[in-house]
Design an enzyme around this catalytic site. Sequence first.
Site, PDB file in Angstrom:
ATOM      1  N   TYR A   2      -6.369 -14.034   9.367  1.00 46.07           N
ATOM      2  CA  TYR A   2      -5.916 -12.683   9.750  1.00 46.07           C
ATOM      3  C   TYR A   2      -4.529 -12.761  10.364  1.00 46.07           C
ATOM      4  O   TYR A   2      -4.260 -13.650  11.169  1.00 46.07           O
ATOM      5  CB  TYR A   2      -6.877 -12.055  10.773  1.00 46.07           C
ATOM      6  CG  TYR A   2      -7.762 -11.014  10.153  1.00 46.07           C
ATOM      7  CD1 TYR A   2      -7.195  -9.894   9.546  1.00 46.07           C
ATOM      8  CD2 TYR A   2      -9.144 -11.127  10.168  1.00 46.07           C
ATOM      9  CE1 TYR A   2      -7.993  -8.922   8.957  1.00 46.07           C
ATOM     10  CE2 TYR A   2      -9.945 -10.166   9.582  1.00 46.07           C
ATOM     11  CZ  TYR A   2      -9.364  -9.060   8.989  1.00 46.07           C
ATOM     12  OH  TYR A   2     -10.146  -8.104   8.406  1.00 46.07           O
ATOM     13  N   GLU A  60      -2.361  -9.667  11.345  1.00 47.81           N
ATOM     14  CA  GLU A  60      -1.755  -8.350  11.613  1.00 47.81           C
ATOM     15  C   GLU A  60      -0.366  -8.507  12.218  1.00 47.81           C
ATOM     16  O   GLU A  60      -0.175  -9.290  13.152  1.00 47.81           O
ATOM     17  CB  GLU A  60      -2.622  -7.547  12.590  1.00 47.81           C
ATOM     18  CG  GLU A  60      -3.732  -6.772  11.914  1.00 47.81           C
ATOM     19  CD  GLU A  60      -5.030  -7.543  11.883  1.00 47.81           C
ATOM     20  OE1 GLU A  60      -4.968  -8.794  11.979  1.00 47.81           O
ATOM     21  OE2 GLU A  60      -6.082  -6.909  11.756  1.00 47.81           O
ATOM     22  N   ASP A 109       9.345   3.885  -8.532  1.00 46.97           N
ATOM     23  CA  ASP A 109       8.107   3.103  -8.683  1.00 46.97           C
ATOM     24  C   ASP A 109       8.271   2.266  -9.951  1.00 46.97           C
ATOM     25  O   ASP A 109       8.198   2.785 -11.071  1.00 46.97           O
ATOM     26  CB  ASP A 109       6.923   4.063  -8.798  1.00 46.97           C
ATOM     27  CG  ASP A 109       5.592   3.326  -8.990  1.00 46.97           C
ATOM     28  OD1 ASP A 109       5.611   2.122  -9.331  1.00 46.97           O
ATOM     29  OD2 ASP A 109       4.548   3.970  -8.820  1.00 46.97           O
ATOM     30  N   THR A 119       3.751  -2.887  -8.055  1.00 51.88           N
ATOM     31  CA  THR A 119       2.651  -3.841  -8.015  1.00 51.88           C
ATOM     32  C   THR A 119       3.245  -5.208  -8.334  1.00 51.88           C
ATOM     33  O   THR A 119       4.431  -5.325  -8.673  1.00 51.88           O
ATOM     34  CB  THR A 119       1.583  -3.517  -9.080  1.00 51.88           C
ATOM     35  OG1 THR A 119       2.245  -3.336 -10.330  1.00 51.88           O
ATOM     36  CG2 THR A 119       0.786  -2.272  -8.731  1.00 51.88           C
ATOM     37  N   LYS A 133       1.744  -6.899 -12.990  1.00 51.00           N
ATOM     38  CA  LYS A 133       1.962  -6.388 -14.349  1.00 51.00           C
ATOM     39  C   LYS A 133       3.019  -7.273 -15.024  1.00 51.00           C
ATOM     40  O   LYS A 133       2.779  -8.463 -15.206  1.00 51.00           O
ATOM     41  CB  LYS A 133       2.333  -4.903 -14.294  1.00 51.00           C
ATOM     42  CG  LYS A 133       1.208  -4.038 -13.694  1.00 51.00           C
ATOM     43  CD  LYS A 133       1.499  -2.576 -13.774  1.00 51.00           C
ATOM     44  CE  LYS A 133       0.332  -1.740 -13.287  1.00 51.00           C
ATOM     45  NZ  LYS A 133       0.487  -1.268 -11.903  1.00 51.00           N
ATOM     46  N   ARG A 180      -2.784  -9.794  -7.935  1.00 49.58           N
ATOM     47  CA  ARG A 180      -2.943  -8.378  -7.592  1.00 49.58           C
ATOM     48  C   ARG A 180      -2.289  -8.165  -6.233  1.00 49.58           C
ATOM     49  O   ARG A 180      -2.614  -8.838  -5.262  1.00 49.58           O
ATOM     50  CB  ARG A 180      -4.430  -7.997  -7.475  1.00 49.58           C
ATOM     51  CG  ARG A 180      -5.239  -8.156  -8.750  1.00 49.58           C
ATOM     52  CD  ARG A 180      -4.689  -7.360  -9.885  1.00 49.58           C
ATOM     53  NE  ARG A 180      -5.017  -5.971  -9.822  1.00 49.58           N
ATOM     54  CZ  ARG A 180      -5.686  -5.302 -10.775  1.00 49.58           C
ATOM     55  NH1 ARG A 180      -6.114  -5.926 -11.859  1.00 49.58           N
ATOM     56  NH2 ARG A 180      -5.927  -4.024 -10.655  1.00 49.58           N
TER      57      ARG A 180
HETATM   58  N1  DSN Z   1      -3.711   1.316 -13.636  1.00 50.97           N
HETATM   59  C1  DSN Z   1      -2.289   1.178 -13.830  1.00 50.97           C
HETATM   60  C2  DSN Z   1      -1.916   1.286 -15.264  1.00 50.97           C
HETATM   61  O1  DSN Z   1      -2.718   0.910 -16.101  1.00 50.97           O
HETATM   62  O2  DSN Z   1      -0.830   1.714 -15.580  1.00 50.97           O
HETATM   63  C3  DSN Z   1      -1.504   2.128 -13.015  1.00 50.97           C
HETATM   64  O3  DSN Z   1      -1.981   2.204 -11.719  1.00 50.97           O
END
Ligand code: DSN
Length: 427
Positions: free
Chosen positions: A55, A57, A209, A235, A238, A244
């Site tokens: 942890y 914080e 974003d 994120t 991707k 993640r």
């Molecule tokens: N779930 C993601 C996507 O597939 O684009 C977006 O949050």
Amino acid sequence: MAFLDPSLAERDPEIARLISEENKRELESMRLIASENYASRAVMDATGSCLGNKYSEGYPRKRYYEGQAVIDQVEELAIARLKQLFGGASGVAPDSFHVNVQPYSGSPANLAVYFAFLQPGDVVMGLGLPAGGHLTHGHTVSITGKYFKSVPYGVRREDHRIDLDEVRKLAKEHRPKLLWCGTTAYPRTIDFAAFRSIADEVGAILAADIAHISGLVCGGAHPSPIGVADVVTSTTHKTFRGPRGGMIFCKKEHAAAIDKAVFPGLQGGPHNHATAGIAVAAHEALQPEFKAYARAVVDNAKVLAQALVERGFTVTTGGTDNHLMLLDLTNKGVPGKVAAQALDKAGVVLNYNSVPFDPRKPFDPSGLRLGTPAVTSRGMGKAEMLAIAGWIDRVVAAPADAALLETIAGEVREVCAKFPAPGIRVG
Ligand code: DSN
């Protein structure tokens, strides 16, 4: 002690079996979901490490719990690497912007932007979900559409591209405090500078974003909003190909507001194992191979989109500039969901998706969304993209033909066998 010693397979054969089945599925199918990828073995090792036990914080050197000697270094390394990586790709000095690597994922990162800059009831503008935006850009079912006054903008009916004239008109009329640019299902380059000038005209905070395209941005295959937008969210799993997780880049003047919004505003302890995975992914993205990867993702997407156009598919906007494309199946007479489910049986995994101005409902829409980040991570190229277009064509022509789907699944497995999936061990 002995109770905690057994391996996963010994302790919990049911979960071990399910993980092994998922490994096999990921190996033997064409992963075309535009938001998915294969994290490397190194990223997965860091993410599965003991760092998840801790942890922490607070932020490096300002924690609320003791025992942070290692964690502080992990978080500082992640931040330093991201600054080097994204600063270099954006042509700005690494120390000219701030980075927060603690958001649990993209939605919490976006919520932190609202919490940092807005009060409930303030006006926010973002690309509408049906036009390719994200839930957290103010969609009605999201907290961002319920607690804030959302004014969505769209794409043009003629070419399905973002209508910057409409964005400007709406912004002047509604004076948003926050203007989002960024998408989840939009195949074209985002003009960050144009959004900057609209935000300046109305005094809005500009948030980009880049969850889908952050790997393309740092790999030099898409322009960067860093140094342009006030705040940039993403994120990390991707096109960036990390674990993640989420990350936020912002101008230095907004650093305190963003940090406070993430912790203690929205979250408790950061996921240190994810932070380590992000550091590893940033290290990988700093290698020359990553630039080649980002370019290949886009090249593959262009080849696939063109091959689908040649087979009579309607590719929205006529093609793609990035990693994904949207198909409108109306002219094929097959709903998106029917096609997606049949393709899944054939080992071609993608998602059904609304297309702009879709007359059908989101749970049963007209289109498909597909992308090339994962298949490119396996090393696939032009020949495989042409094969994928052929499989999609044959399945959409006869989605109920079980024998055909089985035949294609066999062909898919044969091709997949030639391209090992990074990070996946079988057995
Ligand atoms: N779930 C993601 C996507 O597939 O684009 C977006 O949050």
